[in-house]
Write a protein that holds these residues in place. Sequence first.
Motif, PDB file in Angstrom:
ATOM      1  N   SER A 106      51.493  51.006 153.255  1.00 51.87           N
ATOM      2  CA  SER A 106      51.142  49.779 153.977  1.00 51.87           C
ATOM      3  C   SER A 106      51.927  49.785 155.278  1.00 51.87           C
ATOM      4  O   SER A 106      52.844  50.591 155.461  1.00 51.87           O
ATOM      5  CB  SER A 106      51.505  48.533 153.162  1.00 51.87           C
ATOM      6  N   VAL A 107      51.589  48.871 156.164  1.00 54.38           N
ATOM      7  CA  VAL A 107      52.311  48.784 157.429  1.00 54.38           C
ATOM      8  C   VAL A 107      53.785  48.481 157.183  1.00 54.38           C
ATOM      9  O   VAL A 107      54.671  49.155 157.713  1.00 54.38           O
ATOM     10  CB  VAL A 107      51.690  47.704 158.342  1.00 54.38           C
ATOM     11  N   ASN A 108      54.056  47.459 156.369  1.00 51.79           N
ATOM     12  CA  ASN A 108      55.444  47.049 156.139  1.00 51.79           C
ATOM     13  C   ASN A 108      56.283  48.156 155.517  1.00 51.79           C
ATOM     14  O   ASN A 108      57.411  48.414 155.954  1.00 51.79           O
ATOM     15  CB  ASN A 108      55.483  45.803 155.254  1.00 51.79           C
ATOM     16  N   TRP A 109      55.742  48.811 154.490  1.00 54.79           N
ATOM     17  CA  TRP A 109      56.485  49.891 153.839  1.00 54.79           C
ATOM     18  C   TRP A 109      56.691  51.066 154.787  1.00 54.79           C
ATOM     19  O   TRP A 109      57.766  51.672 154.822  1.00 54.79           O
ATOM     20  CB  TRP A 109      55.774  50.352 152.569  1.00 54.79           C
ATOM     21  N   GLY A 110      55.665  51.374 155.559  1.00 54.88           N
ATOM     22  CA  GLY A 110      55.789  52.464 156.515  1.00 54.88           C
ATOM     23  C   GLY A 110      56.882  52.209 157.533  1.00 54.88           C
ATOM     24  O   GLY A 110      57.717  53.079 157.807  1.00 54.88           O
ATOM     25  N   LEU A 111      56.912  51.008 158.091  1.00 52.90           N
ATOM     26  CA  LEU A 111      57.924  50.660 159.086  1.00 52.90           C
ATOM     27  C   LEU A 111      59.322  50.667 158.476  1.00 52.90           C
ATOM     28  O   LEU A 111      60.273  51.151 159.094  1.00 52.90           O
ATOM     29  CB  LEU A 111      57.623  49.288 159.689  1.00 52.90           C
ATOM     30  N   LEU A 112      59.454  50.125 157.272  1.00 51.89           N
ATOM     31  CA  LEU A 112      60.767  50.049 156.628  1.00 51.89           C
ATOM     32  C   LEU A 112      61.308  51.429 156.276  1.00 51.89           C
ATOM     33  O   LEU A 112      62.495  51.713 156.493  1.00 51.89           O
ATOM     34  CB  LEU A 112      60.681  49.187 155.369  1.00 51.89           C
ATOM     35  N   ILE A 113      60.459  52.299 155.736  1.00 51.37           N
ATOM     36  CA  ILE A 113      60.904  53.647 155.369  1.00 51.37           C
ATOM     37  C   ILE A 113      61.303  54.434 156.616  1.00 51.37           C
ATOM     38  O   ILE A 113      62.332  55.110 156.644  1.00 51.37           O
ATOM     39  CB  ILE A 113      59.804  54.385 154.589  1.00 51.37           C
ATOM     40  N   SER A 114      60.489  54.335 157.650  1.00 50.36           N
ATOM     41  CA  SER A 114      60.795  55.013 158.912  1.00 50.36           C
ATOM     42  C   SER A 114      62.129  54.537 159.475  1.00 50.36           C
ATOM     43  O   SER A 114      62.966  55.345 159.894  1.00 50.36           O
ATOM     44  CB  SER A 114      59.676  54.760 159.929  1.00 50.36           C
ATOM     45  N   ALA A 115      62.336  53.225 159.483  1.00 52.93           N
ATOM     46  CA  ALA A 115      63.563  52.651 160.044  1.00 52.93           C
ATOM     47  C   ALA A 115      64.788  53.061 159.237  1.00 52.93           C
ATOM     48  O   ALA A 115      65.833  53.410 159.804  1.00 52.93           O
ATOM     49  CB  ALA A 115      63.445  51.132 160.089  1.00 52.93           C
ATOM     50  N   LEU A 116      64.683  53.028 157.904  1.00 52.18           N
ATOM     51  CA  LEU A 116      65.812  53.392 157.056  1.00 52.18           C
ATOM     52  C   LEU A 116      66.192  54.860 157.252  1.00 52.18           C
ATOM     53  O   LEU A 116      67.383  55.193 157.362  1.00 52.18           O
ATOM     54  CB  LEU A 116      65.469  53.128 155.590  1.00 52.18           C
ATOM     55  N   CYS A 117      65.198  55.730 157.305  1.00 50.89           N
ATOM     56  CA  CYS A 117      65.477  57.154 157.522  1.00 50.89           C
ATOM     57  C   CYS A 117      66.124  57.378 158.886  1.00 50.89           C
ATOM     58  O   CYS A 117      67.044  58.201 159.021  1.00 50.89           O
ATOM     59  CB  CYS A 117      64.180  57.959 157.418  1.00 50.89           C
ATOM     60  N   PHE A 118      65.673  56.636 159.887  1.00 52.44           N
ATOM     61  CA  PHE A 118      66.240  56.742 161.231  1.00 52.44           C
ATOM     62  C   PHE A 118      67.709  56.314 161.226  1.00 52.44           C
ATOM     63  O   PHE A 118      68.553  56.948 161.864  1.00 52.44           O
ATOM     64  CB  PHE A 118      65.438  55.875 162.193  1.00 52.44           C
ATOM     65  N   GLY A 119      68.008  55.249 160.488  1.00 50.67           N
ATOM     66  CA  GLY A 119      69.381  54.773 160.397  1.00 50.67           C
ATOM     67  C   GLY A 119      70.295  55.767 159.703  1.00 50.67           C
ATOM     68  O   GLY A 119      71.396  56.068 160.183  1.00 50.67           O
ATOM     69  N   ILE A 120      69.852  56.291 158.558  1.00 46.79           N
ATOM     70  CA  ILE A 120      70.658  57.256 157.806  1.00 46.79           C
ATOM     71  C   ILE A 120      70.852  58.545 158.606  1.00 46.79           C
ATOM     72  O   ILE A 120      71.943  59.132 158.607  1.00 46.79           O
ATOM     73  CB  ILE A 120      69.995  57.549 156.447  1.00 46.79           C
ATOM     74  N   TYR A 121      69.808  58.966 159.297  1.00 46.68           N
ATOM     75  CA  TYR A 121      69.893  60.179 160.133  1.00 46.68           C
ATOM     76  C   TYR A 121      71.029  60.080 161.139  1.00 46.68           C
ATOM     77  O   TYR A 121      71.743  61.069 161.379  1.00 46.68           O
ATOM     78  CB  TYR A 121      68.555  60.387 160.839  1.00 46.68           C
TER      79      TYR A 121
END
Length: 244
Positions: A106-121
């Motif tokens: 979904s849009v929300n899950w996609g945005l959240l997963i992308s953002a979390l991975c970006f933060g951890i990276y």
Amino acid sequence: MLGLLVIIVVSWGLLHLILNKNIESIGIVPSGKRTIQFVIGMVFIMIITLLNIYIETIVLDIDWKLQYSINYHSILNSFVYHLRSALTEDLVFRGAILYILINKLSVNWGLLISALCFGIYHVFSYGLTEARIITILYVILITEFTGYVWAYTFHKTRSIMLGLGFHLGINLMNTFFFESQPYGELIFKAISKTQLTDWSWLGFNLFKGLFPTVITLFTVKLSLSYDLNLFKTKQSIISNETIV
């Protein structure tokens, strides 16, 4: 450059295999409209970042020294370096994989997963794996929120170009004032400033980290609410779904 080419080819392959789409789905192919989006994004965030630096100068009473000899070749090299770096990260975190996640979840899950991975990276890219937990959490919070806003921008514009402008602009402007590798303090150098401690340090750094992204999110939403043709698209990023 070879790494970018590999990422583009892999992105194209994933889009074709999973969604039967091509690389144009992520809006990477330059066009007049996308070029304008890129330039607007870069100029806008550089102004906001400069305002943020001005606020920091007031709060910390920073005394800046203009570099005696400005190396314009280094500034150009910094631009190219950060353009390549930002494009690489945007293709990984806000490219084909985000497009696929939005369509498959979904849009929300996609945005959240992308953002979390970006933060951890960024914990690893900043070399903070052995830092204090408060520092790690701070970096994740700031970069995750930034990644979310840029991913939201990608979703709404159906192109990486506006977000890429944001990404390049903020990194480039910071190299003019602050220490950074391989390019930093290209125009100004801080020779003295007030040191904050404890809660004052945390509060100010939260403001400093969040302020540009909050303003960016507000501006993007405002632009979309006015239905500006430059930013809004007729079709959503989800396959065959029209924006109402």
